[in-house]
Design an enzyme around this catalytic site. Structure first.
Site, PDB file in Angstrom:
ATOM      1  N   LYS A   1       8.138  20.394   8.659  1.00  0.00           N
ATOM      2  CA  LYS A   1       7.296  19.679   9.620  1.00  0.00           C
ATOM      3  C   LYS A   1       7.540  20.280  10.992  1.00  0.00           C
ATOM      4  O   LYS A   1       8.593  20.875  11.251  1.00  0.00           O
ATOM      5  CB  LYS A   1       7.699  18.199   9.624  1.00  0.00           C
ATOM      6  CG  LYS A   1       6.634  17.260  10.118  1.00  0.00           C
ATOM      7  CD  LYS A   1       5.716  16.772   9.020  1.00  0.00           C
ATOM      8  CE  LYS A   1       4.669  15.847   9.577  1.00  0.00           C
ATOM      9  NZ  LYS A   1       3.751  15.339   8.556  1.00  0.00           N
TER      10      LYS A   1
ATOM     11  N   GLY B   1      -6.711  -1.794   7.343  1.00  0.00           N
ATOM     12  CA  GLY B   1      -7.075  -0.526   7.993  1.00  0.00           C
ATOM     13  C   GLY B   1      -8.236   0.137   7.286  1.00  0.00           C
ATOM     14  O   GLY B   1      -8.092   0.644   6.161  1.00  0.00           O
TER      15      GLY B   1
ATOM     16  N   GLY C   1      -9.930   2.881   8.108  1.00  0.00           N
ATOM     17  CA  GLY C   1     -10.140   4.195   8.731  1.00  0.00           C
ATOM     18  C   GLY C   1     -10.597   5.200   7.689  1.00  0.00           C
ATOM     19  O   GLY C   1     -11.229   4.838   6.686  1.00  0.00           O
TER      20      GLY C   1
ATOM     21  N   VAL D   1      -9.104   6.845   5.321  1.00  0.00           N
ATOM     22  CA  VAL D   1      -8.682   6.632   3.940  1.00  0.00           C
ATOM     23  C   VAL D   1      -9.099   5.242   3.439  1.00  0.00           C
ATOM     24  O   VAL D   1      -9.652   5.103   2.340  1.00  0.00           O
ATOM     25  CB  VAL D   1      -7.147   6.799   3.783  1.00  0.00           C
ATOM     26  CG1 VAL D   1      -6.740   6.596   2.327  1.00  0.00           C
ATOM     27  CG2 VAL D   1      -6.692   8.172   4.255  1.00  0.00           C
TER      28      VAL D   1
ATOM     29  N   TYR E   1     -11.473   3.231   4.233  1.00  0.00           N
ATOM     30  CA  TYR E   1     -12.903   3.049   3.962  1.00  0.00           C
ATOM     31  C   TYR E   1     -13.293   3.742   2.649  1.00  0.00           C
ATOM     32  O   TYR E   1     -14.012   3.179   1.820  1.00  0.00           O
ATOM     33  CB  TYR E   1     -13.748   3.595   5.117  1.00  0.00           C
ATOM     34  CG  TYR E   1     -15.124   2.974   5.164  1.00  0.00           C
ATOM     35  CD1 TYR E   1     -15.405   1.903   6.020  1.00  0.00           C
ATOM     36  CD2 TYR E   1     -16.136   3.428   4.324  1.00  0.00           C
ATOM     37  CE1 TYR E   1     -16.658   1.313   6.030  1.00  0.00           C
ATOM     38  CE2 TYR E   1     -17.388   2.847   4.328  1.00  0.00           C
ATOM     39  CZ  TYR E   1     -17.649   1.794   5.193  1.00  0.00           C
ATOM     40  OH  TYR E   1     -18.895   1.211   5.204  1.00  0.00           O
TER      41      TYR E   1
HETATM   42  P1  NAD Z   1      -7.198   6.402  10.516  1.00  0.00           P
HETATM   43  O1  NAD Z   1      -6.673   6.473  11.884  1.00  0.00           O
HETATM   44  O2  NAD Z   1      -8.517   7.040  10.194  1.00  0.00           O
HETATM   45  O3  NAD Z   1      -7.302   4.882  10.049  1.00  0.00           O
HETATM   46  C1  NAD Z   1      -6.381   3.892  10.352  1.00  0.00           C
HETATM   47  C2  NAD Z   1      -7.173   2.604  10.582  1.00  0.00           C
HETATM   48  O4  NAD Z   1      -6.270   1.537  10.740  1.00  0.00           O
HETATM   49  C3  NAD Z   1      -8.043   2.657  11.844  1.00  0.00           C
HETATM   50  O5  NAD Z   1      -9.374   2.266  11.532  1.00  0.00           O
HETATM   51  C4  NAD Z   1      -7.361   1.646  12.761  1.00  0.00           C
HETATM   52  O6  NAD Z   1      -8.268   0.995  13.634  1.00  0.00           O
HETATM   53  C5  NAD Z   1      -6.745   0.691  11.774  1.00  0.00           C
HETATM   54  N1  NAD Z   1      -5.628  -0.093  12.278  1.00  0.00           N
HETATM   55  C6  NAD Z   1      -4.689   0.250  13.190  1.00  0.00           C
HETATM   56  N2  NAD Z   1      -3.835  -0.772  13.387  1.00  0.00           N
HETATM   57  C7  NAD Z   1      -4.242  -1.769  12.574  1.00  0.00           C
HETATM   58  C8  NAD Z   1      -3.762  -3.067  12.317  1.00  0.00           C
HETATM   59  N3  NAD Z   1      -2.679  -3.558  12.938  1.00  0.00           N
HETATM   60  N4  NAD Z   1      -4.416  -3.844  11.409  1.00  0.00           N
HETATM   61  C9  NAD Z   1      -5.503  -3.361  10.765  1.00  0.00           C
HETATM   62  N5  NAD Z   1      -6.004  -2.142  10.984  1.00  0.00           N
HETATM   63  C10 NAD Z   1      -5.381  -1.345  11.867  1.00  0.00           C
HETATM   64  O7  NAD Z   1      -6.051   6.992   9.567  1.00  0.00           O
HETATM   65  P2  NAD Z   1      -6.187   7.469   8.058  1.00  0.00           P
HETATM   66  O8  NAD Z   1      -6.353   8.939   8.029  1.00  0.00           O
HETATM   67  O9  NAD Z   1      -7.140   6.577   7.337  1.00  0.00           O
HETATM   68  O10 NAD Z   1      -4.704   7.192   7.529  1.00  0.00           O
HETATM   69  C11 NAD Z   1      -4.262   5.879   7.282  1.00  0.00           C
HETATM   70  C12 NAD Z   1      -2.774   5.911   6.962  1.00  0.00           C
HETATM   71  O11 NAD Z   1      -2.551   6.732   5.819  1.00  0.00           O
HETATM   72  C13 NAD Z   1      -1.894   6.495   8.064  1.00  0.00           C
HETATM   73  O12 NAD Z   1      -0.654   5.826   8.039  1.00  0.00           O
HETATM   74  C14 NAD Z   1      -1.704   7.929   7.638  1.00  0.00           C
HETATM   75  O13 NAD Z   1      -0.500   8.476   8.159  1.00  0.00           O
HETATM   76  C15 NAD Z   1      -1.622   7.779   6.138  1.00  0.00           C
HETATM   77  N6  NAD Z   1      -2.007   8.978   5.392  1.00  0.00           N
HETATM   78  C16 NAD Z   1      -3.221   9.544   5.584  1.00  0.00           C
HETATM   79  C17 NAD Z   1      -3.584  10.672   4.868  1.00  0.00           C
HETATM   80  C18 NAD Z   1      -4.935  11.310   5.051  1.00  0.00           C
HETATM   81  O14 NAD Z   1      -5.310  12.183   4.240  1.00  0.00           O
HETATM   82  N7  NAD Z   1      -5.706  10.923   6.043  1.00  0.00           N
HETATM   83  C19 NAD Z   1      -2.694  11.232   3.929  1.00  0.00           C
HETATM   84  C20 NAD Z   1      -1.452  10.617   3.740  1.00  0.00           C
HETATM   85  C21 NAD Z   1      -1.122   9.493   4.482  1.00  0.00           C
END
Ligand code: NAD
Length: 375
Positions: free
Chosen positions: A86, A189, A191, A193, A195
């Site tokens: 990392k 959440g 976001g 993932v 959705y």
């Molecule tokens: P993202 O930022 O697109 O979505 C996160 C969502 O959570 C946002 O819509 C945000 O408004 C919402 N949120 C924040 N605080 C909140 C709360 N207290 N209550 C409810 N909703 C809240 O991120 P993502 O890419 O969807 O990733 C989500 C999680 O999964 C993160 O922890 C990320 O590290 C992990 N992750 C993502 C991936 C990936 O491929 N994107 C891979 C592995 C792990």
């Protein structure tokens, strides 16, 4: 005043036998970055580059050590011939990216000689990866060029698919069968993932409760999934009387305050580092909750980025071709892997987090020969 830990990273509490920890600075661009390579037994280390305004250098060191170790475990369990590494860049991502800045980080990555491959993380973007690629080929997470056989591009929907497959393993462990149809599922959440996960679950006939701090995504979900989805307040989502709680927002959401309030029999979601502390793994077990360890269920993203890197650098480590179909099929094996985690946890009467660690350690400590069969 410098402490011994500032001078000797090997006595840092999170050091854990890292192979390499290197600090890079560049006066011309103001770059201050640390690259940590935890373990390369299975292959070059691949892990994102986090850009964050750490208050103290020690905070940055702690973060990079913890995150790179996590990548070793995640890739090993996902059956990827990759090690764990990392990078962190110290600074505010909205302010520090002057022309040439990301390229100077690319030069740092190049100096690691291939032991570390970078990609996106919090604070870094696809555009940043393009900049980095001007200085090094050790970069993944580049945009689809039109000829990427569908393995390049946004990893989030792939992560969602992996979580969906993992939830089936959880359902089998809890209810004896993997079907998610009719199950009540709370997603924290909505976001990238969360959705996409809702889309998979809605298609399967699950009843969804969703929460987010942004109203617009909730409205979009209500329009798209109509009567299948209910909106819940963000502060209440973990307390709902549902079958499955899927944390897809931030880390540390499973803690002393929230665990006693959780009624769901299954916890599985994309968020990284869901357990606030190690001991919360045992607390979930005591409550009879089937918990899918985060790095085991959310490895779809690293698998997607790994496949993209193998494809682009023409270094296919598998017997199969690198296509969208083979990648998704690889990700679907999360269901099987979680099944093994649950069996080990049951047999040894340990938490599922500890069981996942034991399986991952067995794989990366043994080296490449055992990995393909374990994937
Ligand atoms: P993202 O930022 O697109 O979505 C996160 C969502 O959570 C946002 O819509 C945000 O408004 C919402 N949120 C924040 N605080 C909140 C709360 N207290 N209550 C409810 N909703 C809240 O991120 P993502 O890419 O969807 O990733 C989500 C999680 O999964 C993160 O922890 C990320 O590290 C992990 N992750 C993502 C991936 C990936 O491929 N994107 C891979 C592995 C792990």
């Amino acid at each position: 005043m410098l402490t011994r830990e500032d001078l000797d990273v090997s006595i840092h509490p999170s050091f854990d036998n890292h192979e390499k920890v290197v600090m890079f600075t560049d006066q011309a661009t103001g770059l201050r970055a640390i690259i940590a390579v935890h373990n390369t037994n299975l292959g070059s280390s691949l892990g994102g580059c986090r850009i964050y305004p750490y208050a103290e250098i020690n905070d940055a060191v702690t973060d990079v050590l913890r995150l790179s170790k996590g990548m070793t475990y995640k890739s090993a369990l996902a059956g990827l011939p990759l090690g764990g590494g990392k990078a962190v860049i110290i600074g505010n991502p909205r302010e520090i990216k002057k022309p040439g800045f990301m390229q100077s980080f690319g030069e740092a990555v190049e100096q690691m000689g291939g032991s570390y491959i970078t990609a996106e993380d919090v604070g870094s973007t696809e555009e940043d990866m393009i900049e980095i690629s001007k200085a090094t080929s050790y970069v993944a997470g580049l945009p689809e060029t039109g000829s990427g056989e569908g393995v390049a591009g946004n990893p989030s929907p792939v992560t969602a698919y992996g979580v969906y497959c993992g939830l089936k393993a959880c359902a089998r462990e809890k209810y004896g069968e993997p079907n998610l149809s009719g199950r009540k599922i709370a997603i924290q959440g909505m976001g990238a993932v969360g959705y996409a996960l809702a889309e998979y679950l809605a298609k399967d006939g699950a009843e969804l409760w969703v929460a987010d701090i942004h109203q617009d995504v909730l409205e979009r979900a209500q329009q798209q999934f109509s009567s299948q989805v209910h909106i819940a307040p963000a502060a209440e989502i973990h307390k709902l009387d549902v079958d499955i709680f899927a944390p897809c927002a931030l880390g540390a959401g499973l803690n002393d305050r929230t665990i006693p309030e959780i009624k769901a029999g299954i916890i599985g979601g994309a968020a990284n580092n869901q357990l606030a502390e190690r001991r919360h793994d045992a607390m979930l077990k005591e409550k009879g909750i089937v918990y899918a360890p985060d790095y085991a269920i959310n490895s779809g993203g690293i698998t997607s980025v790994g496949y993209e890197y193998f494809w682009r650098t023409a270094r296919n480590p598998y017997q199969h071709e690198l296509t969208r179909d083979t990648m998704m099929s690889h990700v679907s094996r999360i269901e099987e892997t979680l099944g093994r985690v649950f069996t080990l946890a049951d047999n040894k009467t340990i938490g599922t987090g500890e069981a996942a660690d034991q399986l991952a350690e067995e794989i990366f400590k043994a080296g490449p020969s055992t990995q393909t069969s374990a994937a």
